[in-house]
Design an enzyme around this catalytic site. Structure first.
Site, PDB file in Angstrom:
ATOM      1  N   GLY A   1     115.917  67.397 -44.390  1.00  0.00           N
ATOM      2  CA  GLY A   1     114.821  66.863 -44.202  1.00  0.00           C
ATOM      3  C   GLY A   1     114.586  66.061 -43.578  1.00  0.00           C
TER       4      GLY A   1
ATOM      5  N   GLY B   1     119.192  69.628 -46.508  1.00  0.00           N
ATOM      6  CA  GLY B   1     118.049  69.999 -46.829  1.00  0.00           C
ATOM      7  C   GLY B   1     118.336  71.864 -46.428  1.00  0.00           C
TER       8      GLY B   1
ATOM      9  N   GLU C   1     125.265  62.943 -46.656  1.00  0.00           N
ATOM     10  CA  GLU C   1     124.082  62.770 -47.648  1.00  0.00           C
ATOM     11  C   GLU C   1     125.116  61.062 -47.795  1.00  0.00           C
ATOM     12  OE1 GLU C   1     122.609  65.860 -47.932  1.00  0.00           O
ATOM     13  OE2 GLU C   1     124.722  65.086 -48.304  1.00  0.00           O
TER      14      GLU C   1
ATOM     15  N   ASP D   1     122.136  66.394 -52.432  1.00  0.00           N
ATOM     16  CA  ASP D   1     121.172  66.267 -53.070  1.00  0.00           C
ATOM     17  C   ASP D   1     120.886  68.465 -52.969  1.00  0.00           C
ATOM     18  OD1 ASP D   1     120.287  66.319 -50.822  1.00  0.00           O
ATOM     19  OD2 ASP D   1     118.014  65.505 -51.456  1.00  0.00           O
TER      20      ASP D   1
END
Length: 362
Positions: free
Chosen positions: A70, A118, A141, A149
């Site tokens: 992301g 992402g 992360e 995630d």
């Protein structure tokens, strides 16, 4: 599709029988924006009912990779300003991840080069996942004070033994062989055969196209490392995991301990709890619900802003975590990241049975 300048960040076209998605921000390593997520989701909804599209194929523009994740600079700005834009981004992103996992047509992800965060979410939930000798796949992360995630805890929890725990806590990357071992990929195709593969996907079914180009993958390292990874990471706490790694006498295990100790103590403990809970939850949908709660809570925690600052904004690689020590993060602190959001829940609920013929199901 709209032709506004912002829409150049992701391109769509029909190529024979294939619907092609090209993430098109090569200078940003194809990092995902909210607009890109929405447009990919819209294309998938349209192509699901388009009889002219038999297969969907996602690739990344440029030579460096499919997608580095992301747009974390935007997340940093939002978190620093105590905004709520990231919550909306994650909601739509996780819904897209679920759609990809349940897509009724073959969804072929070409995971060439760098695929992180992402980028894993828009590829590793697909039915046909291709890696090359250039693939570097990771959920990094914890290095920025965040938690895996985009369904990453689901994938990591399903990896053999404790390999997923090692990947999550250290932020380590996988090459092609290890990505296949850990369940993040299905087939190895040499990068010089991607052109013929894409041509075949436009002309024939996905299974036939992939079988024609798939080759044995170069060996990875994780199978050999399981002799220390599995017993060390089976410990109940991050502190005990680090102690076991440090005591093995294996240089690779000691390096893993050192990598872990450089990460956010809060993120490490929340990640371990999230992985263990993801194993119990089993299916992707409830895991995405859990990840949404954790991500929203992380947005208000200090380590996310600090981690992105240190790794991406200032690039001094010297984050000042708060708390700075593992023992200062209590069970009560960790539990707060899993608290229900009330009316703000993602609300995906139980998984649907949407196995696609010719692909694996997760």
């Amino acid at each position: 599709m709209s032709s506004s300048p912002d829409d150049d960040a992701v391109l769509f076209r029909k190529d024979g029988r294939a619907g092609r998605i090209v993430l098109n921000r090569p200078r940003a390593l194809n990092a995902l924006t909210h607009s890109m997520v929405r447009r990919v989701d819209a294309a998938l909804r349209t192509w699901e009912h388009d009889d002219d599209v038999a297969t969907v194929v996602i690739t990344g523009a440029g030579e460096r990779g499919l997608c580095a994740g992301g747009d974390i600079r935007s997340i940093h700005a939002d978190a620093a300003a105590s905004g709520g834009a990231s919550t909306g981004f994650w909601r739509d992103e996780y819904l897209l991840n679920a759609r990809i996992a349940e897509y009724p047509k073959p969804y072929v992800a070409v995971m060439d080069g760098i695929v992180m965060g992402g980028g894993v979410g828009v590829s590793a939930h697909g039915g046909v996942r291709i890696v090359t000798e250039r693939s570097r796949i990771a959920m990094p992360e914890t290095a920025i004070g965040f938690v895996p995630d985009v369904g990453g805890t689901h994938l990591l929890a399903r990896a053999p033994g404790e390999l997923g725990t090692h990947l999550a806590l250290t932020s380590s990357a996988m090459g092609a062989g290890d990505a296949l071992l850990c369940g993040f990929a299905d087939h190895f195709v040499p990068s010089d055969r991607l052109g013929p593969l894409l041509e075949a996907l436009a002309a024939t079914d996905a299974d036939t196209a992939v079988r024609a180009e798939a080759r044995p993958a170069p060996p990875g390292v994780f199978e050999e490392w399981r002799e220390w990874i599995d017993p060390c990471y089976a410990a109940g706490t991050v502190e005990e995991i680090v102690a076991r790694l440090s005591d093995t006498g294996d240089p690779a295990a000691k390096e893993a301990a050192e990598q872990i100790m450089g990460k956010s103590p809060t993120a490490l403990k929340v990640t371990l709890r999230a992985l263990r809970r993801a194993r119990a939850l089993g299916a992707l949908r409830p895991v995405l619900d859990q990840e949404f709660r954790v991500s929203c809570a992380m947005l208000g925690a200090p380590d996310l802003v600090e981690g992105i600052r240190a790794q991406v904004i200032d690039k001094d690689r010297r984050p000042r975590w708060s708390p700075a020590a593992l023992e200062a993060v209590t069970d009560e602190d960790v539990a707060r990241f899993f608290a229900p959001l009330g009316d703000g829940e993602l609300g995906l609920g139980p998984a649907a049975d949407t196995t696609v013929e010719g692909t694996h199901s997760r």
